[in-house]
Design a protein around this motif. Structure first.
Motif, PDB file in Angstrom:
ATOM      1  N   MET A   1      -4.291  53.186   5.292  1.00 18.32           N
ATOM      2  CA  MET A   1      -5.349  52.681   6.159  1.00 18.32           C
ATOM      3  C   MET A   1      -4.780  52.123   7.458  1.00 18.32           C
TER       4      MET A   1
ATOM      5  N   LEU B   1      -8.963  36.165   1.666  1.00 17.39           N
ATOM      6  CA  LEU B   1      -9.325  36.949   0.489  1.00 17.39           C
ATOM      7  C   LEU B   1     -10.378  36.181  -0.295  1.00 17.39           C
TER       8      LEU B   1
ATOM      9  N   ARG C   1       5.499  41.992  11.743  1.00 19.34           N
ATOM     10  CA  ARG C   1       4.334  41.113  11.544  1.00 19.34           C
ATOM     11  C   ARG C   1       4.653  40.051  10.507  1.00 19.34           C
TER      12      ARG C   1
ATOM     13  N   PHE D   1      -8.038  34.913  12.806  1.00 24.87           N
ATOM     14  CA  PHE D   1      -9.151  35.753  13.253  1.00 24.87           C
ATOM     15  C   PHE D   1     -10.430  34.933  13.420  1.00 24.87           C
TER      16      PHE D   1
ATOM     17  N   LEU E   1      -2.300  44.187   5.113  1.00 25.90           N
ATOM     18  CA  LEU E   1      -1.462  44.882   6.093  1.00 25.90           C
ATOM     19  C   LEU E   1      -1.143  43.954   7.264  1.00 25.90           C
ATOM     20  N   ALA E   2      -2.132  43.158   7.699  1.00 23.80           N
ATOM     21  CA  ALA E   2      -1.925  42.282   8.852  1.00 23.80           C
ATOM     22  C   ALA E   2      -0.841  41.235   8.563  1.00 23.80           C
TER      23      ALA E   2
ATOM     24  N   PRO F   1      -4.684  49.264   9.917  1.00 19.08           N
ATOM     25  CA  PRO F   1      -5.024  47.843   9.743  1.00 19.08           C
ATOM     26  C   PRO F   1      -6.165  47.378  10.660  1.00 19.08           C
ATOM     27  N   ILE F   2      -6.234  47.914  11.876  1.00 18.43           N
ATOM     28  CA  ILE F   2      -7.281  47.461  12.799  1.00 18.43           C
ATOM     29  C   ILE F   2      -8.657  47.892  12.290  1.00 18.43           C
TER      30      ILE F   2
ATOM     31  N   ASN G   1     -11.029  35.941   7.765  1.00 17.26           N
ATOM     32  CA  ASN G   1     -10.324  36.977   6.996  1.00 17.26           C
ATOM     33  C   ASN G   1      -9.462  36.420   5.872  1.00 17.26           C
TER      34      ASN G   1
ATOM     35  N   PHE H   1      -1.446  35.587  12.125  1.00 13.69           N
ATOM     36  CA  PHE H   1      -2.733  35.963  12.699  1.00 13.69           C
ATOM     37  C   PHE H   1      -3.818  34.963  12.334  1.00 13.69           C
TER      38      PHE H   1
ATOM     39  N   ARG I   1       5.305  52.517  11.189  1.00 15.24           N
ATOM     40  CA  ARG I   1       4.351  51.631  10.524  1.00 15.24           C
ATOM     41  C   ARG I   1       5.024  50.519   9.725  1.00 15.24           C
TER      42      ARG I   1
ATOM     43  N   ASN J   1      -3.946  43.716  19.893  1.00 15.19           N
ATOM     44  CA  ASN J   1      -3.505  44.565  18.779  1.00 15.19           C
ATOM     45  C   ASN J   1      -2.093  45.084  19.006  1.00 15.19           C
TER      46      ASN J   1
ATOM     47  N   ILE K   1      -6.318  42.804   5.630  1.00 12.71           N
ATOM     48  CA  ILE K   1      -5.684  41.481   5.655  1.00 12.71           C
ATOM     49  C   ILE K   1      -4.247  41.588   5.159  1.00 12.71           C
TER      50      ILE K   1
ATOM     51  N   LEU L   1      -9.589  45.893   9.209  1.00 11.82           N
ATOM     52  CA  LEU L   1     -10.020  44.512   9.473  1.00 11.82           C
ATOM     53  C   LEU L   1     -11.420  44.475  10.081  1.00 11.82           C
ATOM     54  N   ARG L   2     -11.790  45.545  10.779  1.00 11.17           N
ATOM     55  CA  ARG L   2     -13.099  45.593  11.413  1.00 11.17           C
ATOM     56  C   ARG L   2     -14.191  45.903  10.393  1.00 11.17           C
TER      57      ARG L   2
ATOM     58  N   LEU M   1      -0.133  45.678  15.545  1.00 10.11           N
ATOM     59  CA  LEU M   1      -1.127  46.364  14.715  1.00 10.11           C
ATOM     60  C   LEU M   1      -1.406  47.742  15.299  1.00 10.11           C
TER      61      LEU M   1
END
Lengths: 249, 404
Positions: B395, A111, A97, A105, B316-317, B397-398, A109, A103, A90, A65, B314, B401-402, A70
């Motif tokens: 929010m 949509l 990023r 996962f 945000l990631a 992001p971690i 992930n 990324f 942020r 992370n 997602i 995503l969880r 993140l």
């Protein structure tokens, strides 16, 4: 930053893409304090393929992370491409990023109810790219992961392996420096896992994309050039295989 | 980026089309109510103004009763009625009055052959046509002898003529007003609709004495029309009539009038007043409805943000900034609210058209009102969408995503 004597002869090799120094991460305070990372030092050069292993709770996810912008470390220094990034806000992390990372996962992930093409386009939308250019790059990325002709499929119409390919296409569409893969084969059977690993290996070898991959499976870790093992918030072992990393050739 | 946000918003809204519709119902109802009411109110006001000009601004109406009562209310309880003598006195003794004419009306069924229709039967004399500036389309007005003896001659308004005779010639025909048989001697020119749907052409004129003898059965006059001479102000005419009537009715200097003199301006401003009170009241109801609608949107947006936590993670990631996520949800709330507003505008205009038809007033939609409704519904979306959007944008992001 001062240049060293060796930097004059080998400038690119001496300065790693990623440098972590004494990185710690503490969650909570007082009795509830959890020290997830207890001082991590790590150098990753551009073009490496690194597998990160370790039991759950060893701090490898926290490290990922932080590496993936993140999360922020509690203490320590994080240099990315030579620039200090551990103090950034942020939105600045979001820009990093967007521009340098991709990324992948375990749970894909993607949509839901959104076509493969739209999913792959997503990072480009946030880059503010024009629609036509976006479409083109997204199509190219999908073709690269072997999903030509599946552009209009929803994730629900694709198999797990195909969904993970869409996710990889989304990760590479911005032409990133680093792909962070968090157990990318965790939900896949062996054959599908091997396909995904071949794809990642290819991206590493051919395009020189640095890959950081967390995995539980030693078979998958074997694809990497370097294996970092986490235990109790520390790096226990860091071993490189005999093969040279891609861009060192 | 904004275009993208609108496209994404539409996608998200259509994904939950039914829920979206229920969400915006408050906005729809609020906007529709305002548009419909204001449109009808506007039409009514225009109609009243048009009526004033068709009736003539120099026309005064005298009725028995307390001044507080409007022209629509009945004759005052204890106040003495007006008489034919009053009509004569007003015309002959007041120089500023050109003509004065009695007008007693009653709603009755008229029959010709096997056709019948309910209409207003008005007892009056020929000066009614002068006072109301009303021409004959065919035939003649009453003879003096008919007026004096109260014989059964009648003049038909255009609506009654059409209903009873269609394209046929009514002159000389005999129609029935309940039990009275009545010969048609003339027809009136078309006058058009009046305020709040009264059709002025739905009328049958008969001599006032005939009305007294065969319909009302007494000598009372319920209203006198007095038309003021050219060049004399209606205020002067009104004051003259009031002093004459006080004298005739023997009202002491400290007593209140037991009769009423209206001019059309008064009636017009009164009706306009009623319309604006109604409009104001409904606007208040609509404001509450829009508030409730806005809260509904906020509620659903909060639910939506929670449901879509993973999606936000997602986004945000892959590099969405706080502002981009905020914009996305803010635009979604605004688009949702605007859709509600647009449906409300269409519905409101349709209802306004329907209402205008039913009240036979002109349909007069206001472009500025439609624009205001549009802007207002956008504002509702922005105001009530901001809090949920901010929650989405902030929010982690971690965590997101969880989220399962």
């Amino acid at each position: 930053m001062t240049k060293t004597a060796t930097a004059a002869t080998e400038p690119s090799d001496d300065r790693p893409l990623i440098r972590l120094r004494r990185i710690t991460k503490v969650y909570g305070t007082g009795d509830a304090e959890v020290r997830a990372l207890r001082g991590i030092d790590m150098d990753i050069r551009g073009g490496e393929f690194v597998a990160i292993m370790g039991p759950s709770g060893s701090g490898k996810s926290t490290a990922m992370n932080i590496l993936g912008f993140l999360d922020k470390p509690t203490d320590g220094t994080y240099l990315f491409g030579g620039a200090e990034v551990d103090h950034l806000g942020r939105d600045q992390l979001a820009l990093l990023r967007r521009n340098f990372l991709g990324f992948v996962f375990q749970g894909y992930n993607l949509l839901a109810r959104t076509s493969a093409l739209d999913n792959v386009e997503l990072p480009l939308i946030y880059q503010g790219m024009a629609a036509a250019k976006r479409r083109q790059l997204a199509r190219e990325a999908l073709a690269k992961v072997g999903l030509k002709g599946r552009e209009d499929h929803d994730p629900s119409q694709l198999s797990g392996g195909q969904q993970q390919r869409v996710a990889i296409a989304r990760a590479i569409v911005t032409n990133p420096d680093v792909i962070l893969a968090d157990e990318p084969t965790g939900n896949l059977d062996t054959a599908r896992s091997r396909e995904i690993m071949d794809l990642l290996t290819n991206l590493n070898r051919k395009d020189g994309i640095t890959i950081l991959m967390v995995t539980h499976e030693p078979d998958m870790a074997d694809y990497a050039d370097r294996l970092i093992h986490f235990v109790d918030g520390r790096i226990e072992t860091d071993t490189s295989s005999t093969r040279e990393p891609a861009d060192a050739l | 980026m904004l275009y993208e946000a609108v496209r994404l918003a539409l996608q998200a809204i259509l994904r939950n089309a039914f829920r979206s519709f229920l969400t915006v119902l408050g906005i729809v109802i609020g906007v529709a109510a305002v548009i419909a009411m204001v449109t009808v109110g506007q039409g009514s006001t225009e109609q009243v103004q048009a009526d004033v000009s068709t009736l003539g601004t120099n026309l005064l109406m005298i009725r028995p009763g307390q001044p507080s009562q409007g022209p629509g209310s009945g004759a005052g309880g204890t106040a003495a009625s007006l008489t034919l003598k009053d009509v004569e006195a007003v015309e002959e003794q007041i120089p500023s009055v050109a003509v004065a004419t009695p007008s007693n009306s009653r709603s009755m069924t008229t029959i010709f052959g096997n056709v019948n229709t309910t209409t207003t039967v008005t007892g009056t004399d020929n000066r009614f046509l002068i006072a109301r500036d009303w021409a004959l389309a065919s035939g003649r007005s009453f003879y003096e002898s008919e007026l004096r003896t109260g014989s059964s001659a009648c003049i038909l308004g255009n609506t009654v003529r059409e209903k009873l005779f269609g394209n046929g010639d009514p002159l000389g025909a005999s129609i029935r007003l309940k039990q009275i048989s009545c010969r048609v001697i003339g027809t009136l020119a078309v006058k058009g609709a009046s305020s709040f749907g009264t059709d002025q052409d739905d009328i049958v004129l008969i001599p006032i004495r005939a009305f007294m003898r065969r319909i009302s059965g007494n000598q009372d006059i319920s209203m006198i029309y007095a038309s003021i001479r050219e060049g004399v102000s209606t205020d002067k005419g009104k004051a003259d009539i009031e002093s004459l009537m006080r004298e005739r009715r023997r009202i002491g200097p400290f007593e209140d009038d037991d009769f009423n003199v209206f001019d059309m301006k008064q009636i017009s401003s009164m009706l306009t007043g009623i319309t604006s009170v109604l409009t104001g009241l409904l606007s208040a109801v609509a404001a509450v409805s829009l508030l409730v609608g806005g809260i509904g949107i906020m509620n659903i947006m909060l639910v939506s943000v929670t449901e879509r936590t993973r999606e936000i993670g997602i986004r945000l990631a892959v590099g969405a900034t706080e502002r981009q996520v905020l914009l996305q949800f803010l635009v979604e709330a605004t688009v949702l609210s605007l859709i509600g507003g647009l449906i409300g505008i269409v519905l409101g205009l349709s209802l306004g058209l329907l209402g205008a038809r039913m009240l036979s007033v002109p349909f007069s939609p206001s472009a500025s009102l439609v624009l205001a409704a549009f802007v207002f519904s956008a504002l509702v979306g922005i105001v009530f969408g901001y809090f949920p959007a901010r929650r989405a944008a902030r929010m982690d992001p971690i965590e997101a995503l969880r989220h399962q």
